[in-house]
Design a protein around this motif. Structure first.
Motif, PDB file in Angstrom:
ATOM      1  N   PRO A  99     -10.649 -55.826-108.983  1.00  5.00           N
ATOM      2  CA  PRO A  99      -9.341 -56.250-108.438  1.00  5.00           C
ATOM      3  C   PRO A  99      -8.251 -56.285-109.512  1.00  5.00           C
ATOM      4  O   PRO A  99      -8.540 -56.334-110.708  1.00  5.00           O
ATOM      5  CB  PRO A  99      -9.616 -57.649-107.893  1.00  5.00           C
ATOM      6  N   PHE A 100      -6.985 -56.288-109.066  1.00  2.00           N
ATOM      7  CA  PHE A 100      -5.849 -56.470-109.978  1.00  2.00           C
ATOM      8  C   PHE A 100      -5.944 -57.826-110.666  1.00  2.00           C
ATOM      9  O   PHE A 100      -6.218 -58.828-109.992  1.00  2.00           O
ATOM     10  CB  PHE A 100      -4.519 -56.535-109.202  1.00  2.00           C
ATOM     11  N   PRO A 101      -5.623 -57.927-111.948  1.00  2.45           N
ATOM     12  CA  PRO A 101      -5.386 -59.246-112.548  1.00  2.45           C
ATOM     13  C   PRO A 101      -4.189 -59.906-111.837  1.00  2.45           C
ATOM     14  O   PRO A 101      -3.227 -59.216-111.490  1.00  2.45           O
ATOM     15  CB  PRO A 101      -5.025 -58.933-114.004  1.00  2.45           C
ATOM     16  N   ASP A 102      -4.265 -61.235-111.636  1.00  2.00           N
ATOM     17  CA  ASP A 102      -3.162 -61.960-110.978  1.00  2.00           C
ATOM     18  C   ASP A 102      -1.821 -61.703-111.658  1.00  2.00           C
ATOM     19  O   ASP A 102      -0.781 -61.617-111.001  1.00  2.00           O
ATOM     20  CB  ASP A 102      -3.429 -63.472-110.980  1.00  2.00           C
ATOM     21  N   CYS A 127      -3.645 -49.475-109.732  1.00  2.00           N
ATOM     22  CA  CYS A 127      -3.167 -49.634-111.109  1.00  2.00           C
ATOM     23  C   CYS A 127      -3.966 -48.689-111.985  1.00  2.00           C
ATOM     24  O   CYS A 127      -5.164 -48.885-112.207  1.00  2.00           O
ATOM     25  CB  CYS A 127      -3.314 -51.067-111.594  1.00  2.00           C
ATOM     26  N   LEU A 128      -3.297 -47.655-112.468  1.00  2.00           N
ATOM     27  CA  LEU A 128      -3.910 -46.691-113.386  1.00  2.00           C
ATOM     28  C   LEU A 128      -3.853 -47.269-114.800  1.00  2.00           C
ATOM     29  O   LEU A 128      -2.806 -47.752-115.241  1.00  2.00           O
ATOM     30  CB  LEU A 128      -3.143 -45.368-113.297  1.00  2.00           C
ATOM     31  N   LEU A 141       5.644 -49.300-111.560  1.00  8.74           N
ATOM     32  CA  LEU A 141       5.917 -50.315-112.577  1.00  8.74           C
ATOM     33  C   LEU A 141       4.906 -50.148-113.708  1.00  8.74           C
ATOM     34  O   LEU A 141       3.698 -50.141-113.453  1.00  8.74           O
ATOM     35  CB  LEU A 141       5.801 -51.713-111.958  1.00  8.74           C
ATOM     36  N   SER A 142       5.406 -50.006-114.929  1.00 11.10           N
ATOM     37  CA  SER A 142       4.538 -49.715-116.079  1.00 11.10           C
ATOM     38  C   SER A 142       4.620 -50.818-117.133  1.00 11.10           C
ATOM     39  O   SER A 142       5.688 -51.388-117.378  1.00 11.10           O
ATOM     40  CB  SER A 142       4.951 -48.355-116.655  1.00 11.10           C
ATOM     41  N   ASN A 158      -1.544 -48.092-121.387  1.00 12.37           N
ATOM     42  CA  ASN A 158      -0.443 -48.160-120.430  1.00 12.37           C
ATOM     43  C   ASN A 158      -1.007 -48.433-119.051  1.00 12.37           C
ATOM     44  O   ASN A 158      -1.992 -47.818-118.641  1.00 12.37           O
ATOM     45  CB  ASN A 158       0.361 -46.848-120.402  1.00 12.37           C
ATOM     46  N   LEU A 159      -0.383 -49.357-118.361  1.00  8.36           N
ATOM     47  CA  LEU A 159      -0.760 -49.691-116.984  1.00  8.36           C
ATOM     48  C   LEU A 159       0.356 -49.225-116.069  1.00  8.36           C
ATOM     49  O   LEU A 159       1.529 -49.480-116.350  1.00  8.36           O
ATOM     50  CB  LEU A 159      -0.901 -51.208-116.838  1.00  8.36           C
ATOM     51  N   THR A 160       0.020 -48.545-114.962  1.00  5.89           N
ATOM     52  CA  THR A 160       1.048 -48.213-113.964  1.00  5.89           C
ATOM     53  C   THR A 160       0.597 -48.720-112.608  1.00  5.89           C
ATOM     54  O   THR A 160      -0.418 -48.291-112.074  1.00  5.89           O
ATOM     55  CB  THR A 160       1.335 -46.697-113.886  1.00  5.89           C
ATOM     56  N   LEU A 161       1.377 -49.647-112.066  1.00  2.00           N
ATOM     57  CA  LEU A 161       1.140 -50.202-110.729  1.00  2.00           C
ATOM     58  C   LEU A 161       1.882 -49.346-109.713  1.00  2.00           C
ATOM     59  O   LEU A 161       3.073 -49.044-109.902  1.00  2.00           O
ATOM     60  CB  LEU A 161       1.713 -51.612-110.654  1.00  2.00           C
ATOM     61  N   ARG A 162       1.188 -48.990-108.643  1.00  2.00           N
ATOM     62  CA  ARG A 162       1.754 -48.046-107.683  1.00  2.00           C
ATOM     63  C   ARG A 162       1.426 -48.418-106.242  1.00  2.00           C
ATOM     64  O   ARG A 162       0.355 -48.947-105.949  1.00  2.00           O
ATOM     65  CB  ARG A 162       1.157 -46.643-107.916  1.00  2.00           C
ATOM     66  N   ARG A 163       2.333 -48.065-105.342  1.00  5.01           N
ATOM     67  CA  ARG A 163       2.069 -48.014-103.917  1.00  5.01           C
ATOM     68  C   ARG A 163       1.637 -46.581-103.615  1.00  5.01           C
ATOM     69  O   ARG A 163       2.293 -45.632-104.050  1.00  5.01           O
ATOM     70  CB  ARG A 163       3.342 -48.352-103.126  1.00  5.01           C
ATOM     71  N   VAL A 164       0.555 -46.392-102.873  1.00  9.62           N
ATOM     72  CA  VAL A 164       0.040 -45.044-102.596  1.00  9.62           C
ATOM     73  C   VAL A 164       0.377 -44.614-101.172  1.00  9.62           C
ATOM     74  O   VAL A 164       0.889 -43.525-100.943  1.00  9.62           O
ATOM     75  CB  VAL A 164      -1.489 -45.005-102.815  1.00  9.62           C
ATOM     76  N   HIS A 165       0.051 -45.481-100.191  1.00  3.45           N
ATOM     77  CA  HIS A 165       0.231 -45.145 -98.781  1.00  3.45           C
ATOM     78  C   HIS A 165       1.613 -45.555 -98.287  1.00  3.45           C
ATOM     79  O   HIS A 165       2.241 -46.439 -98.853  1.00  3.45           O
ATOM     80  CB  HIS A 165      -0.836 -45.841 -97.927  1.00  3.45           C
TER      81      HIS A 165
END
Ligand code: MD5
Ligand code: FE
Length: 204
Positions: free
Chosen positions: A82-85, A104-105, A131-132, A194-201
């Motif tokens: 899961p994502f870290p809070d 999150c890549l 968001l990176s 580097n972390l990239t948070l994304r919406r996919v759908h």
């Protein structure tokens, strides 16, 4: 924040040192459960110099058959952790959307690794931003326009920096030219995360 290109917002030092250390420790645990893998270029199978993993419901993978998002690790077959809070909270604070992030890549750049100029277009939902966050050694990041020939500008992304790619910059060409050696003491080994948070759908 500083707007470095239309819709591209940069918060230098958004995470303080204790915040960076807490996030780095969470990532160490995530990378035990979901080890870094070496992505490969579609068709040619040429390896990327960047190694990758993911957390959240979906993860981005690339192999000889193509690029895609999938719910499991390509080597272990296990669901992504899961994502870290902290990342969920950061998205709510910075992303400016009520759409939840889905992936999150996690990119690992050893010294000498780079990422060529590209667009991120494997998501169905381009209205949501990316968001990176950067941790560890500083990277020379280049961003242009939506055409490969557009002029580019470069900034140094340092440990703790946040970068939001929204609006016109969501489909901008971008890449990492190089990692500046020994520019941070955060990580236990030389390199950058580097972390990239994304919406996919699309929104449902
Ligand atoms: C990195 N990651 O630092 C880079 C840049 C990637 C990737 O490019 O696809 O994993 S993070 C900033 C970024 C991410 C997504 C889109 C854009 C920039 N952009 O449209 O400029 O590992
Ligand atoms: Fe990208």
């Amino acid at each position: 924040p500083i707007e470095i290109a239309p819709g591209c917002l940069w918060w230098p030092g958004w995470l303080d040192r204790p915040g960076q250390e807490a996030l780095a420790e969470e990532l160490r645990q995530i990378l035990i459960a979901a080890p870094l893998f070496t992505p490969r270029m579609p068709r040619t199978g040429k390896p990327f110099s960047v190694r990758m993993s993911n957390c959240g419901p979906l993860g981005w993978v690339s192999d000889q058959t193509g690029y895609r998002y999938q719910p499991t690790h390509p080597e272990t077959g296990e669901p992504w952790p899961p994502f870290p809070d902290l990342l969920t909270r950061a998205w709510a604070e910075l992303a400016g959307t009520t759409l939840a992030p889905e992936a999150c890549l996690i990119n690992w750049y050893a010294p000498g690794a780079r990422m060529g100029l590209h667009q991120d277009r494997d998501e169905a939902e381009f209205s949501a931003p990316v968001l990176s966050f950067s941790l560890g050694d500083t990277a020379l990041f280049r961003i242009g326009g939506t055409a490969r020939k557009d002029p580019t500008r470069s900034i140094r992304l340092a440990s703790g920096d946040a970068l939001l790619l929204s609006g016109p910059s969501r489909l901008a060409f971008h890449g990492i030219d190089r990692i500046l050696p020994e520019s941070s003491t955060l990580l236990r080994q030389p390199g950058r995360i580097n972390l990239t948070l994304r919406r996919v759908h699309m929104a449902d």
